[in-house]
Design an enzyme around this catalytic site. Structure first.
Site, PDB file in Angstrom:
ATOM      1  N   GLU A  89      -6.500 -10.586  -0.769  1.00 29.94           N
ATOM      2  CA  GLU A  89      -7.302 -10.246   0.412  1.00 29.94           C
ATOM      3  C   GLU A  89      -8.779 -10.083   0.045  1.00 29.94           C
ATOM      4  OE1 GLU A  89      -5.624  -6.896   2.515  1.00 29.94           O
ATOM      5  OE2 GLU A  89      -3.563  -7.461   1.974  1.00 29.94           O
ATOM      6  N   GLU A 138       0.801  -1.223   0.000  1.00 28.07           N
ATOM      7  CA  GLU A 138       0.000   0.000   0.000  1.00 28.07           C
ATOM      8  C   GLU A 138       0.840   1.282   0.000  1.00 28.07           C
ATOM      9  OE1 GLU A 138      -2.793  -0.310   3.200  1.00 28.07           O
ATOM     10  OE2 GLU A 138      -3.762  -2.091   2.372  1.00 28.07           O
TER      11      GLU A 138
END
Length: 395
Positions: free
Chosen positions: A291, A178
């Protein structure tokens, strides 16, 4: 989905102590009976998600926290349905080194041991991220007792110690997590904790350190909204360009992880999702859905009953759209759901009023999304059966 907040699943109940903490926790994982090579799981049904996915060489996985392993009924689902597991929290820096120089590998070792016992591979998650850092580190940086030079050395040591400990026992590592902005145009976030202190070169450096510590592990860059989930390809374009540049410079990035966090209130294009998976694959990278979940608005965080009757159709549709896209791209080697049961999903605690994000309900019963994924995998594994012969009309 427009944005996503802190990724964290609260570990209910705490981890069982496998090796303990402190110096004793640095004992060899081999001595603890940990291994990365999967063995067969004789209790697996041929119609389980893991068995069907195995027919086409896909690893089907989930994230686990200690409660999933320590609750027998939950552990039975985790063992029988999934062939790759990711620690929800147990390998993050905050967990493994809560006090500087004092290590706690209990959650990580517990998960690796569970995987070995059940013929599963492990995705390590995550080495370089701006969240869930130990307080001693962030406080020291903030008050100046840890300089930028020392911060870089501490990161190097963290990656070296953790990756070396599980060398040969981790299939994929989410090395960097991220770093790109939710903006158009997108790019590496200059305000990211690591970038603001050490600059953007720290990302490729982390990959080099991880590769030196375990040359056999597949090293991934992992992020959200990088397969068109934001309705544009702004973030995907930026990540694609960066990956291409890194590869041209010889950075040992072997794969890209698309998190796949969706929300039924936003649009989702399976076609764009697939196209972005394909262009990452075109760089010669492995690809993983890391995810996946699909959240929606619910009545409360306990029962998690959708408040919109259409959500019970949208949720399995979006799960299926992600999986079908993944099945169409041979370079997608794993598909991981971020927690399999709504009972301990991270979503209600992070997104007010939302839940119902996984494939098992709060009572650990399969939801429509489970059966949709099962049907997709059956078609992937066996193809559609040929039609029965029927008489043809005579001219």
């Amino acid at each position: 989905m427009r944005r996503r907040s802190l990724l964290a699943m609260g570990a209910a109940g705490g981890a069982a102590a496998v090796l303990g903490t402190g110096a004793s926790a640095l004992a060899s994982p081999a001595a603890a009976g940990l291994a990365v090579r999967p063995s067969a799981n004789p209790g697996t049904s041929p119609t389980s998600l893991r068995a069907l996915a195995a027919k086409i060489g896909l690893r089907f996985g989930t994230a686990l926290i200690p409660q999933d392993i320590e609750t027998p009924a939950w552990a039975a689902i985790a063992a029988s349905q999934f062939s790759v597991v990711t620690p929800g929290n147990g390998m993050k820096w905050q967990i493994v080194e809560p006090t500087q120089g004092v290590y706690d590998w209990s959650q990580a070792d517990q998960l690796v041991a569970f995987a070995r016992a059940n013929g599963q591979l492990v995705r390590g998650h995550t080495l370089l991220w701006h969240n869930q850092l130990p307080t001693w580190l962030t406080t020291g940086v903030a008050n100046g007792t840890i300089t930028n030079a020392q911060l870089k050395q501490l990161l190097h040591n963290h990656i070296q110690v953790e990756v070396s400990r599980y060398r040969g026992r981790i299939w994929q590592w989410d090395v960097a997590n991220e770093f790109f902005l939710d903006a158009n145009p997108s790019g590496i976030d200059p305000n990211n904790f690591w970038i603001s202190h050490l600059g953007p070169d720290i990302i490729p450096q982390a990959f080099r350190w991880a590769h030196a510590a375990d040359p056999g592990a597949l090293l991934f860059y992992n992020d959200y909204n990088i397969t068109g989930e934001d309705g544009t390809n702004a973030k995907s374009d930026a990540v694609y360009a960066w990956l291409k540049q890194m590869l041209s410079e010889g950075v040992p990035i072997m794969g890209v992880g698309s998190q796949g966090h969706l929300d039924t209130q936003y649009g989702f294009s399976p076609q764009l999702f697939q196209q972005d998976l394909e262009r990452y694959a075109s760089l010669g990278l492995k690809v993983a859905i890391t995810e996946a979940d699909v959240r929606t608005f619910v009545n409360n965080a306990t029962d998690q009953v959708p408040t919109d009757h259409l959500a019970v159709f949208a949720q399995p549709y979006e799960f299926s759209g992600m999986l079908k896209a993944a099945l169409a791209v041979p370079q997608v080697i794993s598909f991981t759901i971020w927690g399999f049961t709504d009972a301990d999903s991270w979503v209600p605690g992070t997104f007010a009023g939302e839940g119902y994000a996984t494939i098992y309900d709060v009572n650990q019963q399969p939801k429509p999304a489970y059966y949709e994924l099962q049907a997709d995998l059956e078609l992937g594994a066996f193809g559609a059966p040929r039609r029965v012969p029927t008489p043809m009309p005579q001219p």
